[in-house]
Scaffold this active site. Structure first.
Site, mmCIF file in Angstrom:
data_model
loop_
_atom_site.group_PDB
_atom_site.id
_atom_site.type_symbol
_atom_site.label_atom_id
_atom_site.label_comp_id
_atom_site.label_asym_id
_atom_site.label_seq_id
_atom_site.Cartn_x
_atom_site.Cartn_y
_atom_site.Cartn_z
ATOM 1 N N TYR A 1 -1.679 5.473 -4.336
ATOM 2 C CA TYR A 1 -3.050 6.463 -4.539
ATOM 3 C C TYR A 1 -2.246 7.677 -5.017
ATOM 4 C CZ TYR A 1 -5.602 4.045 -1.138
ATOM 5 O OH TYR A 1 -6.800 3.060 -0.766
ATOM 6 N N SER B 1 0.768 -1.155 0.063
ATOM 7 C CA SER B 1 -0.063 -0.055 0.038
ATOM 8 C C SER B 1 0.802 1.223 -0.136
ATOM 9 C CB SER B 1 -0.868 0.078 1.207
ATOM 10 O OG SER B 1 -1.715 1.279 1.423
ATOM 11 N N THR C 1 -5.215 2.866 -7.409
ATOM 12 C CA THR C 1 -6.334 3.092 -6.920
ATOM 13 C C THR C 1 -7.111 4.141 -6.980
ATOM 14 O OG1 THR C 1 -5.733 1.287 -5.197
ATOM 15 C CG2 THR C 1 -7.721 2.583 -4.750
ATOM 16 N N LYS D 1 -7.285 -0.202 -10.369
ATOM 17 C CA LYS D 1 -8.149 -0.438 -9.171
ATOM 18 C C LYS D 1 -9.136 0.189 -8.790
ATOM 19 C CE LYS D 1 -7.616 -3.072 -4.670
ATOM 20 N NZ LYS D 1 -8.442 -2.458 -4.050
ATOM 21 N N HIS E 1 -13.796 -1.686 -3.155
ATOM 22 C CA HIS E 1 -12.708 -1.156 -2.279
ATOM 23 C C HIS E 1 -13.250 -1.817 -1.065
ATOM 24 C CE1 HIS E 1 -9.636 1.921 -1.603
ATOM 25 N NE2 HIS E 1 -9.867 1.538 -0.383
#
Length: 348
Positions: free
Chosen positions: A130, A107, A156, A221, A245
């Site tokens: 992100y 992440s 994402t 994503k 999510h």
């Protein structure tokens, strides 16, 4: 062989071990549990027909993607701040991933340095990105993770501005990020949403720009609509993760199990298709593959294992789900992942 007892045990143990606020953060969704439940039930609603007496030739669960070869199609989904759950953190999950011959998405909000996570994994890992508010900050992060050994980027897009849903304990933070971009001042009469945090959200033009910056595969994503899937492919993206999510962003969406066949029909074969949200067993994995996915991401279950037994717990969760996938294949008479695509599922 059933996966439910082990996963239920780990879920119960994790809840007992974790502070209530951290457990709530892990389990929360945008609909107070409604979306989380519907995601799980949707996979269970698809039914399997046993096919006994079939000879299985060279049976295996090998998955190949972007020049990588794994022993199974189970990827560890990106989960933020894993040191919240156990001191092993992302490093423990990465070590377990390597031990089980799989792949992990680290992440953007990892609580340990990405270069150390990849080093301890002893293999290239994927990195979940992100948007960092603008292109310059995003590019700096990309350059860092690529230099650290990331072999694919998973962008994402369904959480345009990601913020923590809880106050993080001292010593836990998103250590790989630069200082957050300050939100734009909101003038009288302006919207906190439209004129504030959405002003820093990415657009399709940013996806096109991102594709041009990378020499490694790019997956997007958080896509659920076929038109979005088509646009991602047209922009040269290498893969799509069909995902809501895990119910954490927008309540009352269709389930991934409902939308996956439409996405596969639109772009299947033109890019890799992965899924997450509500996967709780090897049977769920089998069903996702039968519906056209190339691989499946698991999230909360491996974090339950991490919280309970650290890296060993993660490894046991992966192995358990893989074992159930193999048992499901054996009982439905298929030898490999390609054969699973030929299986018809029934709606209860």
């Amino acid at each position: 062989m059933q996966s439910l007892p082990l996963l239920s045990h780990y879920a119960q143990q994790a809840q007992a071990k974790l502070p209530a606020a951290i457990w709530h953060y892990l389990q929360s969704d945008a609909g107070n549990g409604y979306q989380l439940n519907t995601n799980e039930v949707a996979w269970q609603a698809r039914k399997l027909v046993p096919r006994p007496l079939r000879a299985l030739q060279n049976a295996n669960t090998v998955c190949e993607m972007f020049g990588e070869r794994w022993a199974h199609p189970l990827l560890l989904a990106p989960v933020a701040y894993q040191k919240l759950f156990h001191s092993d953190g992302e490093i423990g999950a990465a070590i377990a991933c390597n031990a089980q011959q799989g792949q992990m998405m680290v992440s953007s909000l990892a609580s340990q340095p990405v270069e150390v996570i990849i080093q301890q994994a002893q293999q290239p890992l994927w990195f979940q990105l992100y948007w960092q508010g603008d292109r310059d900050r995003t590019l700096l992060l990309l350059q860092k993770v690529i230099a650290s050994g990331a072999s694919a980027i998973v962008f994402t897009v369904d959480a345009p501005v990601k913020q923590s849903l809880m106050d993080l304990p001292e010593g836990i933070s998103a250590v790989n990020l630069v200082q957050a971009l300050a939100p734009r001042p909101i003038a009288a009469g302006q919207s906190n949403v439209f004129d504030g945090w959405m002003s820093q959200a990415p657009t399709w033009e940013d996806v096109e720009w991102l594709r041009k910056q990378l020499t490694v595969p790019l997956l997007v994503k958080g896509l659920m609509h076929v038109d979005d899937a088509r646009r991602a492919v047209d922009l040269g993206c290498d893969g799509i993760v069909v995902s809501n999510h895990g119910g954490r962003v927008l309540d009352n969406t269709p389930t991934v199990a409902a939308m996956l066949p439409e996405v596969v029909s639109e772009v299947g074969g033109q890019c890799k298709i992965l899924v997450d949200s509500g996967i709780r067993s090897g049977q769920d994995v089998f069903k996702a593959l039968a519906m056209g996915a190339d691989a499946v991401c698991i999230g909360r279950p491996y974090v339950w294992g991490l919280a309970t037994e650290g890296a060993m717990g993660v490894a046991k969760v992966i192995r358990w789900i893989r074992d159930e996938l193999e048992m499901t294949m054996a009982l439905t008479g298929v030898s490999n992942l390609s054969d699973i695509r030929q299986v018809d599922l029934y709606q209860s």
